[in-house]
Design a protein around this motif. Structure first.
Motif, PDB file in Angstrom:
ATOM      1  N   THR A  86      87.535  40.868  92.490  1.00  0.00           N
ATOM      2  CA  THR A  86      86.568  41.892  92.115  1.00  0.00           C
ATOM      3  C   THR A  86      85.143  41.312  92.269  1.00  0.00           C
ATOM      4  O   THR A  86      84.975  40.084  92.295  1.00  0.00           O
ATOM      5  CB  THR A  86      86.741  42.316  90.640  1.00  0.00           C
ATOM      6  N   ILE A  87      84.159  42.204  92.328  1.00  0.00           N
ATOM      7  CA  ILE A  87      82.762  41.732  92.470  1.00  0.00           C
ATOM      8  C   ILE A  87      82.386  40.790  91.299  1.00  0.00           C
ATOM      9  O   ILE A  87      81.864  39.698  91.541  1.00  0.00           O
ATOM     10  CB  ILE A  87      81.762  42.911  92.561  1.00  0.00           C
ATOM     11  N   PRO A  88      82.650  41.162  90.030  1.00  0.00           N
ATOM     12  CA  PRO A  88      82.288  40.221  88.949  1.00  0.00           C
ATOM     13  C   PRO A  88      82.964  38.862  89.115  1.00  0.00           C
ATOM     14  O   PRO A  88      82.355  37.821  88.873  1.00  0.00           O
ATOM     15  CB  PRO A  88      82.777  40.938  87.679  1.00  0.00           C
ATOM     16  N   ASN A  89      84.229  38.857  89.591  1.00  0.00           N
ATOM     17  CA  ASN A  89      84.914  37.576  89.799  1.00  0.00           C
ATOM     18  C   ASN A  89      84.315  36.764  90.934  1.00  0.00           C
ATOM     19  O   ASN A  89      84.261  35.536  90.854  1.00  0.00           O
ATOM     20  CB  ASN A  89      86.409  37.809  90.080  1.00  0.00           C
ATOM     21  N   ILE A  90      83.878  37.450  91.983  1.00  0.00           N
ATOM     22  CA  ILE A  90      83.247  36.716  93.099  1.00  0.00           C
ATOM     23  C   ILE A  90      81.985  36.014  92.599  1.00  0.00           C
ATOM     24  O   ILE A  90      81.759  34.832  92.867  1.00  0.00           O
ATOM     25  CB  ILE A  90      82.909  37.655  94.287  1.00  0.00           C
ATOM     26  N   PHE A  91      81.155  36.732  91.826  1.00  0.00           N
ATOM     27  CA  PHE A  91      79.921  36.132  91.285  1.00  0.00           C
ATOM     28  C   PHE A  91      80.261  34.967  90.362  1.00  0.00           C
ATOM     29  O   PHE A  91      79.585  33.943  90.363  1.00  0.00           O
ATOM     30  CB  PHE A  91      79.101  37.183  90.520  1.00  0.00           C
ATOM     31  N   ASP A  92      81.328  35.143  89.587  1.00  0.00           N
ATOM     32  CA  ASP A  92      81.689  34.152  88.574  1.00  0.00           C
ATOM     33  C   ASP A  92      82.375  32.920  89.178  1.00  0.00           C
ATOM     34  O   ASP A  92      81.990  31.777  88.918  1.00  0.00           O
ATOM     35  CB  ASP A  92      82.613  34.853  87.559  1.00  0.00           C
ATOM     36  N   LYS A  93      83.378  33.163  90.019  1.00  0.00           N
ATOM     37  CA  LYS A  93      84.222  32.056  90.527  1.00  0.00           C
ATOM     38  C   LYS A  93      83.665  31.435  91.813  1.00  0.00           C
ATOM     39  O   LYS A  93      83.905  30.260  92.092  1.00  0.00           O
ATOM     40  CB  LYS A  93      85.648  32.541  90.795  1.00  0.00           C
ATOM     41  N   LYS A  94      82.998  32.240  92.619  1.00  0.00           N
ATOM     42  CA  LYS A  94      82.357  31.697  93.836  1.00  0.00           C
ATOM     43  C   LYS A  94      80.880  31.546  93.454  1.00  0.00           C
ATOM     44  O   LYS A  94      80.577  30.783  92.573  1.00  0.00           O
ATOM     45  CB  LYS A  94      82.543  32.648  95.017  1.00  0.00           C
ATOM     46  N   CYS A  95      79.996  32.313  94.067  1.00  0.00           N
ATOM     47  CA  CYS A  95      78.588  32.326  93.627  1.00  0.00           C
ATOM     48  C   CYS A  95      77.882  33.470  94.332  1.00  0.00           C
ATOM     49  O   CYS A  95      78.448  34.085  95.234  1.00  0.00           O
ATOM     50  CB  CYS A  95      77.892  31.003  93.921  1.00  0.00           C
ATOM     51  N   GLU A  96      76.647  33.726  93.918  1.00  0.00           N
ATOM     52  CA  GLU A  96      75.950  34.879  94.518  1.00  0.00           C
ATOM     53  C   GLU A  96      75.696  34.653  96.010  1.00  0.00           C
ATOM     54  O   GLU A  96      75.802  35.591  96.796  1.00  0.00           O
ATOM     55  CB  GLU A  96      74.633  35.185  93.782  1.00  0.00           C
ATOM     56  N   ILE A  97      75.401  33.404  96.411  1.00  0.00           N
ATOM     57  CA  ILE A  97      75.110  33.161  97.833  1.00  0.00           C
ATOM     58  C   ILE A  97      76.341  33.461  98.690  1.00  0.00           C
ATOM     59  O   ILE A  97      76.246  34.070  99.760  1.00  0.00           O
ATOM     60  CB  ILE A  97      74.613  31.717  98.067  1.00  0.00           C
ATOM     61  N   TYR A  98      77.510  33.077  98.182  1.00  0.00           N
ATOM     62  CA  TYR A  98      78.766  33.380  98.882  1.00  0.00           C
ATOM     63  C   TYR A  98      78.883  34.902  99.049  1.00  0.00           C
ATOM     64  O   TYR A  98      79.199  35.407 100.124  1.00  0.00           O
ATOM     65  CB  TYR A  98      79.945  32.832  98.069  1.00  0.00           C
ATOM     66  N   PHE A  99      78.622  35.628  97.954  1.00  0.00           N
ATOM     67  CA  PHE A  99      78.698  37.095  97.983  1.00  0.00           C
ATOM     68  C   PHE A  99      77.730  37.667  99.021  1.00  0.00           C
ATOM     69  O   PHE A  99      78.083  38.544  99.811  1.00  0.00           O
ATOM     70  CB  PHE A  99      78.399  37.666  96.595  1.00  0.00           C
ATOM     71  N   ARG A 100      76.487  37.183  99.043  1.00  0.00           N
ATOM     72  CA  ARG A 100      75.476  37.731  99.957  1.00  0.00           C
ATOM     73  C   ARG A 100      75.864  37.497 101.419  1.00  0.00           C
ATOM     74  O   ARG A 100      75.615  38.337 102.283  1.00  0.00           O
ATOM     75  CB  ARG A 100      74.098  37.126  99.669  1.00  0.00           C
ATOM     76  N   LYS A 101      76.467  36.323 101.695  1.00  0.00           N
ATOM     77  CA  LYS A 101      76.882  36.034 103.080  1.00  0.00           C
ATOM     78  C   LYS A 101      77.998  36.983 103.501  1.00  0.00           C
ATOM     79  O   LYS A 101      77.995  37.531 104.597  1.00  0.00           O
ATOM     80  CB  LYS A 101      77.369  34.582 103.198  1.00  0.00           C
ATOM     81  N   LYS A 102      78.972  37.175 102.615  1.00  0.00           N
ATOM     82  CA  LYS A 102      80.093  38.084 102.892  1.00  0.00           C
ATOM     83  C   LYS A 102      79.587  39.503 103.087  1.00  0.00           C
ATOM     84  O   LYS A 102      80.015  40.229 103.974  1.00  0.00           O
ATOM     85  CB  LYS A 102      81.080  38.094 101.713  1.00  0.00           C
ATOM     86  N   GLU A 103      78.667  39.898 102.205  1.00  0.00           N
ATOM     87  CA  GLU A 103      78.121  41.257 102.220  1.00  0.00           C
ATOM     88  C   GLU A 103      77.501  41.558 103.588  1.00  0.00           C
ATOM     89  O   GLU A 103      77.784  42.592 104.196  1.00  0.00           O
ATOM     90  CB  GLU A 103      77.064  41.298 101.110  1.00  0.00           C
ATOM     91  N   LYS A 104      76.711  40.619 104.090  1.00  0.00           N
ATOM     92  CA  LYS A 104      76.063  40.835 105.387  1.00  0.00           C
ATOM     93  C   LYS A 104      77.104  40.853 106.519  1.00  0.00           C
ATOM     94  O   LYS A 104      77.102  41.753 107.368  1.00  0.00           O
ATOM     95  CB  LYS A 104      75.019  39.742 105.655  1.00  0.00           C
TER      96      LYS A 104
END
Ligand code: S3P
Length: 173
Positions: A42-60
């Motif tokens: 889930t998005i909250p888990n991605i922020f928590d277990k990975k990090c925001e930078i990981y999320f931003r790269k995936k998002e793009k």
């Protein structure tokens, strides 16, 4: 044409997007849901277990993959999607993309987000409505620079989904 909806959290991108796609008879794609599917978290888990930078790269990466795979769709982005790197420029250069900013006022956003902040990692920690309002005011000020680069914009305050969809269609066709 791929219609890419842009706007702050709570501006109605997903609700407006799915209704718009249905009326146009094209596929609706929710970027957050696509990220959750690909990462398997889930998005909250991605922020928590990975990090925001990981999320931003995936998002793009996932947004531009979707734009390669589809030619007729409505895509609801996340509130931060257009605000990192050169995404707005890259979208503007694409001939099969039209960007639309769903513009909501600070008051609308605060009222909508107060009861549904738990699944949104950037605001989940804010305890009172005053804190939330303060956070959104500053954040929106920073993000407007990117949002205002959209080709079209629609004010969404006090409007039904149907009215917003009709306004978007009137702007585009
Ligand atoms: C974010 C908005 C969220 C989601 C993530 C980060 C942001 O999407 O992508 O929590 O940076 O504004 P919604 O705008 O659909 O809430």
């Amino acid at each position: 044409m791929n219609i890419v909806l842009i706007g702050y959290m709570g501006s109605g991108k997903s609700a407006v997007g799915s209704s718009l796609a249905k009326i146009l008879g094209v596929k609706f794609l929710d970027l957050d849901a696509e990220i959750e599917k690909e990462v398997g978290m889930t998005i909250p888990n991605i922020f928590d277990k990975k990090c925001e930078i990981y999320f931003r790269k995936k998002e793009k990466a996932i947004l531009f993959d979707l734009l390669k795979q589809h030619n007729k769709s409505v895509i609801a982005t996340g509130g931060g999607t257009p605000c990192y790197g050169t995404i707005m420029q890259e979208l503007a250069e694409k001939t099969n993309v039209s960007t639309i900013y769903l513009k909501a006022s600070l008051d609308t956003l605060t009222k909508r987000l107060a009861p549904e902040k738990e699944n949104r990692p950037l605001i989940a920690h804010l305890e009172t409505e005053v804190e939330l309002n303060d956070f959104i005011r500053k954040h929106l000020f920073e993000r407007n620079f990117y949002y205002f680069q959209s080709e079209n914009s629609v004010v969404v305050d006090n409007k039904t989904i149907q009215t917003i969809v009709e306004e978007i269609i009137a702007d585009l066709f």
